[in-house]
Design a protein around this motif. Structure first.
Motif, PDB file in Angstrom:
ATOM      1  N   HIS A 164       0.822  -1.214   0.000  1.00 50.56           N
ATOM      2  CA  HIS A 164       0.000   0.000   0.000  1.00 50.56           C
ATOM      3  C   HIS A 164       0.858   1.267   0.000  1.00 50.56           C
ATOM      4  N   MET A 165       1.784   1.329   0.931  1.00 47.39           N
ATOM      5  CA  MET A 165       2.572   2.567   1.077  1.00 47.39           C
ATOM      6  C   MET A 165       3.435   2.845  -0.148  1.00 47.39           C
ATOM      7  N   SER A 166       3.947   1.772  -0.755  1.00 48.44           N
ATOM      8  CA  SER A 166       4.814   1.977  -1.918  1.00 48.44           C
ATOM      9  C   SER A 166       3.973   2.300  -3.151  1.00 48.44           C
TER      10      SER A 166
ATOM     11  N   GLY B  87      15.411  13.728   9.677  1.00 46.90           N
ATOM     12  CA  GLY B  87      15.953  13.169  10.913  1.00 46.90           C
ATOM     13  C   GLY B  87      15.074  12.094  11.526  1.00 46.90           C
ATOM     14  N   TYR B  88      13.912  11.805  10.908  1.00 49.64           N
ATOM     15  CA  TYR B  88      13.065  10.768  11.487  1.00 49.64           C
ATOM     16  C   TYR B  88      12.314  10.005  10.406  1.00 49.64           C
ATOM     17  N   ALA B  89      11.889   8.790  10.756  1.00 51.06           N
ATOM     18  CA  ALA B  89      11.058   7.964   9.880  1.00 51.06           C
ATOM     19  C   ALA B  89       9.606   8.125  10.326  1.00 51.06           C
ATOM     20  N   VAL B  90       8.673   8.077   9.401  1.00 53.50           N
ATOM     21  CA  VAL B  90       7.265   8.350   9.719  1.00 53.50           C
ATOM     22  C   VAL B  90       6.354   7.222   9.254  1.00 53.50           C
ATOM     23  N   SER B  91       5.395   6.833  10.089  1.00 51.87           N
ATOM     24  CA  SER B  91       4.425   5.811   9.700  1.00 51.87           C
ATOM     25  C   SER B  91       3.241   6.467   8.996  1.00 51.87           C
ATOM     26  N   MET B  92       2.337   5.644   8.476  1.00 51.81           N
ATOM     27  CA  MET B  92       1.157   6.140   7.766  1.00 51.81           C
ATOM     28  C   MET B  92       0.299   7.036   8.645  1.00 51.81           C
TER      29      MET B  92
ATOM     30  N   HIS C  29     -11.199  -3.868   8.905  1.00 53.79           N
ATOM     31  CA  HIS C  29     -11.494  -2.478   8.552  1.00 53.79           C
ATOM     32  C   HIS C  29     -10.741  -1.441   9.377  1.00 53.79           C
ATOM     33  N   ALA C  30      -9.738  -1.898  10.100  1.00 55.01           N
ATOM     34  CA  ALA C  30      -8.987  -0.951  10.935  1.00 55.01           C
ATOM     35  C   ALA C  30      -8.294   0.113  10.085  1.00 55.01           C
ATOM     36  N   ALA C  31      -7.919  -0.259   8.876  1.00 60.11           N
ATOM     37  CA  ALA C  31      -7.304   0.719   7.974  1.00 60.11           C
ATOM     38  C   ALA C  31      -7.774   0.437   6.560  1.00 60.11           C
ATOM     39  N   ASP C  32      -7.870   1.486   5.777  1.00 59.04           N
ATOM     40  CA  ASP C  32      -8.329   1.331   4.407  1.00 59.04           C
ATOM     41  C   ASP C  32      -7.121   1.387   3.477  1.00 59.04           C
ATOM     42  N   LEU C  33      -6.652   0.220   3.083  1.00 59.51           N
ATOM     43  CA  LEU C  33      -5.462   0.151   2.234  1.00 59.51           C
ATOM     44  C   LEU C  33      -5.842  -0.241   0.809  1.00 59.51           C
ATOM     45  N   ASP C  34      -4.916  -0.040  -0.113  1.00 54.38           N
ATOM     46  CA  ASP C  34      -5.140  -0.444  -1.498  1.00 54.38           C
ATOM     47  C   ASP C  34      -5.140  -1.959  -1.662  1.00 54.38           C
ATOM     48  N   VAL C  35      -4.589  -2.658  -0.687  1.00 51.19           N
ATOM     49  CA  VAL C  35      -4.742  -4.113  -0.664  1.00 51.19           C
ATOM     50  C   VAL C  35      -5.564  -4.430   0.572  1.00 51.19           C
ATOM     51  N   SER C  36      -6.458  -5.397   0.465  1.00 53.07           N
ATOM     52  CA  SER C  36      -7.316  -5.653   1.626  1.00 53.07           C
ATOM     53  C   SER C  36      -6.512  -6.312   2.740  1.00 53.07           C
TER      54      SER C  36
END
Length: 843
Positions: free
Chosen positions: A631-633, A728-733, A821-828
């Motif tokens: 999803h993120m990529s 300086g930092y990494a970030v999540s969705m 349904h906790a998150a709506d991603l491009d892959v289920s």
DNA sequence: CCCGTCACG
DNA sequence: ACGTACGTGACGGGA
């Protein structure tokens, strides 16, 4: 007269080293070095040099610069001379002084991180460089002989070697060989045809510009005309004086404008006085509150609603514990902005739910910087108020608060008052910081509600069959005894098999088994080393079995038993402020690492059972991290791969190796799986080659093919590293941040680690965010629907519910639904759910 | 108190 | 040449 001992420290390079190895404390690190030299009386004259601003290398951080200033002040107070010269780097200064004074009657020691200075080694000049040894960081000494031994040449030639090293693909040994043969870089290029190896010749041609350029920058200026004033040599008396001074970091505040505590602390034991404070609290717009709980009882209530006063209310006389708890709860419910510290521990007495507006300062501190190892009021005061306050241990030591109220009431009251005082002052600052860093939603929507869900899970606990666990342990113990005898028989001696030291000696020295790989302390006896030997040496097999059994016995059979309570349940602790990535962790006991991979260990899960009338429902996400990556990529091919079929590793193999899906072999699938893991961990050919026991070359070919197949993943991961280097930092969705200071390290290993972390953290962190959301929603839905079933465990991608039989269908539906349904991603998101009479059966 | 080891995701 | 896969916690051994 004996020779004068002059010690010169390269302050600029050393502070940087200390800064990265002892984060945020570079100045103190170098100060300790100065102190040690003085203490051991290793110097008659001590000076510390710094690069001048103009000509120094690019200044990396403000923080480092600030520490350099601090160090200069410290050095002066230690009577060391501070050397700075416009247009000269610290290393130039050292080189110049070494040259000048070694010709006189002095012995010079240069302490530096800058290896370029090694070329200045001479008869009366030695160099000390920080290095990693068995005992951690130490100073490695280089005289002319040491350099001769290590590099096989005169110090002056080192410059040429270092220049060659800037070429990628050229190692130290090769560089030394070349210089020994050709004596200089320029001569080497004149006789390039004499170089035998084609590969090396190629490298030398490619990097010629770089090497020649580096060679000039390696020249140290030796013309700096600073003079050492020996009339300022340190006398015995002065050393004594310095040693007598009580140095604590607090004497060197890193900020002149440090705030100080100006509030007065009050102890309250009188009912009417307390009531007066309570009513003021209820009408205050902001307040800090803390119920101090020890041994499952309230020992004090701390309140603060203004900058000038803080109150410690003790359960004495008419002020009963229950009354205090009730009042604290009432205040939390009626007031708008209450800040507490470690809310979860107070929830047994403050009956609040996720609807409350109370905020937890510790959790906020964690969200703002998850890398710290504690979030006490002292930490928060330092980080957000720029205030140094005494710690709990400073005030009451290891005593409990109630004990302190008897033995040392004043300090006890101080401790209690600090809790709400700091919470009061921090509250607003923390929220501002969260807003500024765009993590307010994460905090309010995920981290705060999670506290209540974790509390609920801890309170529920999980039932464990004590008798059955005991029987399991007894069976293990019998087999352990048998194995022990066999091993002693095979080795011909009795020894402690659980001691890696003794075991290593027995296997690799006494029995002369080849292939003993070394660790810092001796032979490695880790499972992967022993496994390679097990087919040739039966005793090694026995030892591996023995290891497995003793692990199961000590950690799980005996270990878990000690945590079973009178209710036949284990109530572990789930920590919210530990991990760097946003996961939760589990302690006392760790319920997130109960065996499952091996059959024998998996048996333990049979003792985890639902209570009478209940059944377990277990659900876990399938491949959540890889789905998050897809999803993120936004890589369309990877997303499609998930849409078309179940077995992602097989599809990966099929696409990467260009073979039909139904022809993918077991081995190919296994390889693809390892590559997928590697991608999530922050790919490196070295790591993958280890994981698959293939060569690094093969590993990088796999990676290359993978990236050809999924170019979106490649650009996504590259982008993560670039962004992390910039910010300086990494970030999540969901905006969760993890600082990655290692990216700025000049050390290759540390920097590479930083790069892997920059790739992994957003993925692991997003998965952690998602299951936290699912967990909160499941927990709240159960309660809202009036169901009695409860979540009892969370294991990173898995939730276990103890479901009442008559709620089973509702629970199954609710659990899978909320997780999916906790998150709506491009892959289920896919969830596997199972029902069973034990954790073993529900998996 | 740190290290090596090994349990989990 | 560098010598690691990412994230945790608990245990036993040995200074």
């Amino acid at each position: 007269m004996s020779r004068k001992r002059i010690v010169l420290i390269d302050g600029s390079s050393m502070i940087k080293e200390a800064f990265y190895s002892l984060p945020a404390d570079g100045a103190n690190g170098v100060r300790n070095l100065l102190m040690t030299i003085l203490e051991k009386k290793e110097a008659d004259y001590l000076a510390i040099a710094f690069s001048s601003g103009v000509n120094s290398r690019p200044v990396v951080e403000q923080e480092l610069k600030a520490q350099e200033e601090r160090l200069k002040e410290m050095a002066v107070s230690l009577k060391a001379t501070v050397l700075v010269k416009e247009g000269y780097e610290s290393s130039d200064i050292l080189a110049s002084l070494a040259k000048k004074h070694s010709e006189e009657d002095s012995d010079i020691t240069l302490i530096t991180k800058d290896r370029r200075l090694l070329q200045t080694a001479a008869e009366h000049v030695t160099i000390q460089v920080p290095a990693m040894g068995e005992e951690g960081l130490f100073l490695k000494t280089y005289g002319t002989e040491d350099i001769q031994n290590e590099y096989g040449m005169k110090p002056k030639l080192l410059k040429e070697v270092f220049a060659l090293l800037t070429a990628e693909g050229l190692g130290e040994r090769t560089a030394c060989k070349l210089i020994k043969q050709f004596e200089s870089v320029s001569n080497l290029y004149e006789h390039l045809e004499e170089v035998e190896s084609l590969r090396i010749k190629d490298i030398l041609k490619t990097f010629e510009d770089k090497i020649r350029k580096e060679e000039t920058s390696l020249i140290l200026k030796e013309d700096c005309e600073l003079c050492l004033d020996f009339t300022k040599s340190i006398s015995e008396a002065e050393i004594q004086e310095i040693m007598d001074m009580d140095f604590v970091p607090a004497e060197f505040p890193d900020d002149e404008n440090e705030s100080s505590v100006s509030a007065s602390f009050h102890v309250v034991t009188d009912l009417s006085e307390a009531e007066d404070i309570f009513s003021k609290c209820i009408s205050a717009d902001r307040l800090g509150l803390q119920l101090v709980i020890e041994d499952k009882a309230i020992s004090a209530l701390s309140l603060c609603f203004g900058e000038t006063d803080s109150y410690c209310i003790l359960p004495e006389g008419l002020l009963s514990r229950d009354y205090l708890a009730g009042k604290a709860e009432e205040i939390c419910k009626k007031s708008g902005h209450v800040t507490v510290l470690d809310l979860k521990s107070q929830l047994p007495y403050l009956k609040l739910d996720a609807g409350s507006s109370v905020i937890d300062a510790g959790v906020a501190g964690y969200v703002l910087n998850p890398l710290k190892d504690s979030y006490t009021y002292k930490d928060l005061a330092e980080d957000y108020l720029n205030m140094t306050v005494p710690s709990k241990v400073d005030l009451i030591g290891k005593a409990t608060t109630s004990r302190a109220m008897i033995d040392n009431r004043e300090n006890g009251v101080s401790y209690v008052c600090y809790l709400s005082y700091v919470a009061y002052l921090c509250g607003e600052r923390l929220i501002e910081a969260l807003k500024r860093e765009e993590m307010e939603t994460l905090f309010h929507e995920i981290e705060m509600p999670l506290i209540y869900s974790l509390f609920s899970m801890e309170t529920a606990g999980i039932q464990v069959e004590r008798e059955r666990l005991k029987e399991y342990g007894d069976r293990l113990k019998i087999r352990i005894k048998e194995l022990e005898e066999k091993i002693y028989g095979e080795t011909g001696e009795t020894f402690n098999i659980n001691s890696p030291k003794q075991l290593g000696e027995v296997l690799f020295d006494h029995m002369k088994i080849p292939g003993g790989k070394k660790t810092k302390t001796g032979y490695s006896t880790a499972a992967d080393v022993l496994e390679k030997l097990s087919s040739d040496y039966p005793v090694v097999s026995l030892i591996l079995d023995y290891r497995q059994l003793t692990k199961l016995n000590s950690t799980y059979a005996d270990g878990l038993a000690t945590y079973i309570g009178p209710d036949e349940r284990i109530h572990g602790t789930f920590n919210q402020t530990i991990t760097a990535t946003g996961r939760i962790s589990s302690t006392e006991p760790n319920l997130q690492n109960i065996p499952v991979r091996m059959e024998l260990g998996r048996e333990i899960r049979k003792v985890f059972v639902p209570k009478e009338g209940c059944i377990f429902v277990d659900a876990d996400y399938s491949q959540i991290e890889l789905r998050v990556l897809a999803h993120m990529s936004g890589d369309s091919r990877l997303i499609n791969a998930y849409k078309q079929a179940e077995d992602i590793h097989a599809i990966t193999a099929s696409e990467v190796f260009h073979i039909p899906l139904n022809e993918v072999t077991t081995l190919q699938r296994r390889n693809a799986k390892a590559v997928n893991f590697g991608i999530v961990y922050g790919i490196s050919s070295f790591g993958l080659s280890e994981g698959l026991s293939i060569t690094r070359k093969e590993a990088s070919e796999y990676i290359e093919k993978y990236f050809e197949t999924y170019p979106g993943v490649k650009s996504f991961l590259d982008g993560l590293v670039t962004k992390a280097k910039e910010s300086g930092y990494a970030v999540s969705m969901f905006g969760r941040r993890r600082p990655v200071p290692e990216l700025k390290s000049s050390n290759f290993m540390q920097r590479s680690f930083g790069e892997r972390v920059a790739m992994n953290s957003p993925i692991q962190g997003t998965a952690a965010d998602i299951i936290k959301i699912a967990m909160i929603r499941v927990d709240q839905a159960l309660k809202k629907q009036g169901l009695k079933s409860r979540i009892v465990l969370q294991v990173h991608d898995e939730l276990l519910i103890e479901a009442y039989q008559d709620e089973l269908e509702d629970v199954k539906e609710l659990l899978t639904n909320e997780m999916i349904h906790a998150a709506d991603l491009d892959v289920s998101l896919e969830v596997e759910a199972n029902v069973g009479e034990s954790w073993f059966d529900a998996k």
